[in-house]
Design a protein around this motif. Structure first.
Motif, PDB file in Angstrom:
ATOM      1  N   GLY A  27       0.773  -0.898   0.167  1.00 39.83           N
ATOM      2  CA  GLY A  27       0.110   0.032  -0.054  1.00 39.83           C
ATOM      3  C   GLY A  27       0.919   1.610   0.323  1.00 39.83           C
ATOM      4  O   GLY A  27       2.036   1.271   0.013  1.00 39.83           O
ATOM      5  N   PRO A  28      -0.081   2.517  -0.127  1.00 41.81           N
ATOM      6  CA  PRO A  28       1.011   3.425  -0.036  1.00 41.81           C
ATOM      7  C   PRO A  28       2.254   3.622   1.246  1.00 41.81           C
ATOM      8  O   PRO A  28       1.191   3.200   2.375  1.00 41.81           O
ATOM      9  CB  PRO A  28      -0.231   4.719  -0.280  1.00 41.81           C
ATOM     10  CG  PRO A  28      -1.296   3.758   0.649  1.00 41.81           C
ATOM     11  CD  PRO A  28      -1.039   3.077   0.975  1.00 41.81           C
ATOM     12  N   ASP A  60      -4.618  -0.827  -1.711  1.00 43.08           N
ATOM     13  CA  ASP A  60      -4.930  -1.063  -2.114  1.00 43.08           C
ATOM     14  C   ASP A  60      -6.656  -0.292  -2.065  1.00 43.08           C
ATOM     15  O   ASP A  60      -7.747  -0.332  -2.630  1.00 43.08           O
ATOM     16  CB  ASP A  60      -5.953  -2.122  -2.891  1.00 43.08           C
ATOM     17  CG  ASP A  60      -4.793  -2.781  -2.852  1.00 43.08           C
ATOM     18  OD1 ASP A  60      -3.681  -1.872  -3.585  1.00 43.08           O
ATOM     19  OD2 ASP A  60      -4.381  -4.449  -3.102  1.00 43.08           O
ATOM     20  N   GLY A  61      -6.323   1.041  -1.471  1.00 38.55           N
ATOM     21  CA  GLY A  61      -7.618   2.048  -1.582  1.00 38.55           C
ATOM     22  C   GLY A  61      -8.561   1.785  -0.373  1.00 38.55           C
ATOM     23  O   GLY A  61      -9.372   2.165  -0.274  1.00 38.55           O
ATOM     24  N   ILE A  62      -8.455   0.247   0.347  1.00 39.21           N
ATOM     25  CA  ILE A  62      -9.284  -0.053   1.408  1.00 39.21           C
ATOM     26  C   ILE A  62      -8.226  -0.383   2.914  1.00 39.21           C
ATOM     27  O   ILE A  62      -7.833  -0.340   3.152  1.00 39.21           O
ATOM     28  CB  ILE A  62      -9.620  -1.335   1.536  1.00 39.21           C
ATOM     29  CG1 ILE A  62     -10.620  -1.641  -0.399  1.00 39.21           C
ATOM     30  CG2 ILE A  62     -10.744  -1.761   2.312  1.00 39.21           C
ATOM     31  CD1 ILE A  62     -11.136  -2.976  -0.616  1.00 39.21           C
ATOM     32  N   GLU A  63      -9.161   0.701   3.564  1.00 39.55           N
ATOM     33  CA  GLU A  63      -8.695  -0.132   5.523  1.00 39.55           C
ATOM     34  C   GLU A  63      -9.007  -0.402   5.498  1.00 39.55           C
ATOM     35  O   GLU A  63      -9.319  -0.910   6.051  1.00 39.55           O
ATOM     36  CB  GLU A  63      -9.076   1.133   6.462  1.00 39.55           C
ATOM     37  CG  GLU A  63      -8.177   1.733   7.365  1.00 39.55           C
ATOM     38  CD  GLU A  63      -8.587   2.480   8.920  1.00 39.55           C
ATOM     39  OE1 GLU A  63      -8.661   3.928   8.241  1.00 39.55           O
ATOM     40  OE2 GLU A  63      -9.210   2.609   9.258  1.00 39.55           O
ATOM     41  N   GLU A  64      -7.800  -1.403   6.070  1.00 38.06           N
ATOM     42  CA  GLU A  64      -7.766  -3.079   6.826  1.00 38.06           C
ATOM     43  C   GLU A  64      -7.140  -2.675   8.083  1.00 38.06           C
ATOM     44  O   GLU A  64      -6.397  -2.795   8.408  1.00 38.06           O
ATOM     45  CB  GLU A  64      -6.289  -3.941   5.572  1.00 38.06           C
ATOM     46  CG  GLU A  64      -7.282  -3.450   4.313  1.00 38.06           C
ATOM     47  CD  GLU A  64      -8.538  -4.518   3.794  1.00 38.06           C
ATOM     48  OE1 GLU A  64      -8.938  -5.577   4.999  1.00 38.06           O
ATOM     49  OE2 GLU A  64      -8.615  -4.974   2.837  1.00 38.06           O
TER      50      GLU A  64
END
Ligand code: FES
Length: 123
Positions: free
Chosen positions: A12-13, A37-41
């Motif tokens: 991720g970033p 991938d744009g989703i908070e995990e």
């Protein structure tokens, strides 16, 4: 035997640290959230006794539940296995492979991290 399949590693970033290294004592686990991938995990971070830091999604392969019994509070066996608080699956803390319990042989999903500037970052 531990799985080292990096093809499943999430990335991720890396714009902010996940956690200060001082907050992750050797031999302990911590829970953090990260944008992948744009989703908070939810993630599990682990710092081994030798200093190596590893991360996995905080999602048990058995039933998709978080492994901690309360946020950031993990069960660890006397052998150092990470134990899922829901049904007791026990994971080794290098490859994240379940060694005992209802999902034996399956693995936690690895997340690539690195240590720099005194903190843990997404790689
Ligand atoms: S959800 Fe983890 S052992 Fe069942």
């Amino acid at each position: 035997m531990a799985s080292e399949d990096v093809s499943e590693t999430l990335t991720g970033p890396a714009s902010a640290p996940l956690l200060a290294l001082d907050a992750l004592a050797p031999g302990t686990f911590a829970a953090v959230d990260a944008l992948l991938d744009g989703i908070e995990e939810p993630l599990i971070l682990h710092r081994a006794a030798d200093g190596a830091v590893r991360a996995w999604l905080n999602v048990c392969p058995h039933a998709g539940r978080r492994l901690d019994w309360a946020p950031g509070r993990f069960l660890v066996s006397k052998d150092g296995l990470l134990v899922c608080a829901v049904h007791g699956a026990a994971f080794e803390a290098v490859g994240g492979v379940c060694e005992a319990g209802p999902c034996r042989g399956e693995s936690l999903r690895a997340v690539a991290v690195q240590v720099r500037d005194g903190a843990v970052w997404l790689a």
